[in-house]
Write a protein that holds these residues in place. Structure first.
Motif, short mmCIF file in Angstrom:
data_model
loop_
_atom_site.label_atom_id
_atom_site.label_comp_id
_atom_site.label_asym_id
_atom_site.label_seq_id
_atom_site.Cartn_x
_atom_site.Cartn_y
_atom_site.Cartn_z
N GLN A 53 -2.83 10.70 67.72
CA GLN A 53 -2.22 11.87 67.09
C GLN A 53 -1.52 12.76 68.10
O GLN A 53 -0.59 13.48 67.76
CB GLN A 53 -3.30 12.69 66.35
N ALA A 54 -1.90 12.74 69.37
CA ALA A 54 -1.34 13.63 70.38
C ALA A 54 0.03 13.23 70.83
O ALA A 54 0.78 12.48 70.50
CB ALA A 54 -2.24 13.66 71.59
N LYS A 76 -3.67 2.13 60.18
CA LYS A 76 -4.53 3.30 60.08
C LYS A 76 -5.74 3.02 59.20
O LYS A 76 -6.85 3.43 59.51
CB LYS A 76 -3.72 4.47 59.54
N MET A 83 -13.14 7.80 67.23
CA MET A 83 -12.71 9.20 67.12
C MET A 83 -11.82 9.57 68.30
O MET A 83 -10.79 10.24 68.13
CB MET A 83 -13.92 10.12 67.04
N ARG A 84 -12.16 9.11 69.48
CA ARG A 84 -11.34 9.41 70.67
C ARG A 84 -9.97 8.75 70.55
O ARG A 84 -8.95 9.36 70.85
CB ARG A 84 -12.06 8.92 71.92
N ARG A 85 -9.95 7.50 70.10
CA ARG A 85 -8.68 6.79 69.94
C ARG A 85 -7.79 7.50 68.93
O ARG A 85 -6.59 7.63 69.12
CB ARG A 85 -8.94 5.36 69.50
N ARG A 86 -8.39 7.97 67.83
CA ARG A 86 -7.62 8.67 66.80
C ARG A 86 -7.00 9.92 67.39
O ARG A 86 -5.84 10.25 67.10
CB ARG A 86 -8.53 9.03 65.62
N ARG A 87 -7.73 10.67 68.24
CA ARG A 87 -7.21 11.87 68.87
C ARG A 87 -6.03 11.55 69.79
O ARG A 87 -5.03 12.26 69.83
CB ARG A 87 -8.31 12.58 69.66
N LEU A 88 -6.13 10.45 70.55
CA LEU A 88 -5.07 10.06 71.47
C LEU A 88 -3.80 9.63 70.72
O LEU A 88 -2.69 9.92 71.14
CB LEU A 88 -5.53 8.93 72.39
#
Length: 177
Positions: free
Chosen positions: A176-177, A2, A169-174
């Motif tokens: 966390q989901a 992370k 940012m997109r990778r971080r969202r994926l």
């Protein structure tokens, strides 16, 4: 892992905020002819200029790009820096560089060094610089002008930096989901 993603994101953000580099062309502009100097490259749109130096006219009147140096009064007439996309002619104050500024006239500088932008129009053109005086026998001195525009590679790096930040940012969202 992370912390590595955060570090990469911060580096990409820093790269995207870097000021684009300028391609610089130097032009020496003498006070002894209307067209004292010209660029070799073609320019269009908004162009950055850095002008330094002084010249004299009428024997002892010292001027820089915008001002009468002794009085620090704005020079709206024939002794300020002139600009055009075709060769200049004397006694034509409509070609005073003040008429092409993007933004206000710079404040008086005791060093006679000014950084400003001009709009040179949409058509790529050679830029001509000179003095709008018409009697050059009593003139001397020169302006040194650095003409610069952002390099395309710098803009590409800026856009790539924003892309990396967005991907992170997109990778971080994926994740966390």
């Amino acid at each position: 892992m992370k912390s590595r993603v955060i570090w990469i994101g911060l580096m990409a953000a820093a790269a995207s905020l870097a000021v684009p580099a300028l391609a610089i062309e130097n032009v020496a502009v003498g006070f002894t002819t209307p067209t004292g100097g010209q660029t070799t490259g073609l320019y269009s749109g908004v162009v950055r200029l850095r002008v330094s130096g002084t010249g004299f006219s009428l024997g002892a009147r010292t001027n820089d790009a915008f001002y009468d140096v002794a009085s620090q009064a704005l020079n709206n007439g024939y002794y300020a820096l002139g600009f055009d996309t075709t060769p200049l002619v004397g006694f034509n104050p409509s070609r005073n560089v003040q008429n092409f500024l993007v933004g206000p006239v710079p404040a008086f500088s005791a060093s006679s060094i000014y950084n400003f932008k001009i709009n040179v129009g949409p058509t790529p053109s050679i830029l001509y610089f000179g003095v709008m005086d018409g009697a050059f026998g009593d003139n001397g001195g020169r302006f040194d002008i650095a003409v610069g525009v952002p390099e395309p590679a710098s803009w590409a790096m800026l856009i790539a930096g924003f892309g990396l930040v967005g991907a992170n940012m997109r990778r971080r969202r994926l994740v966390q989901a």
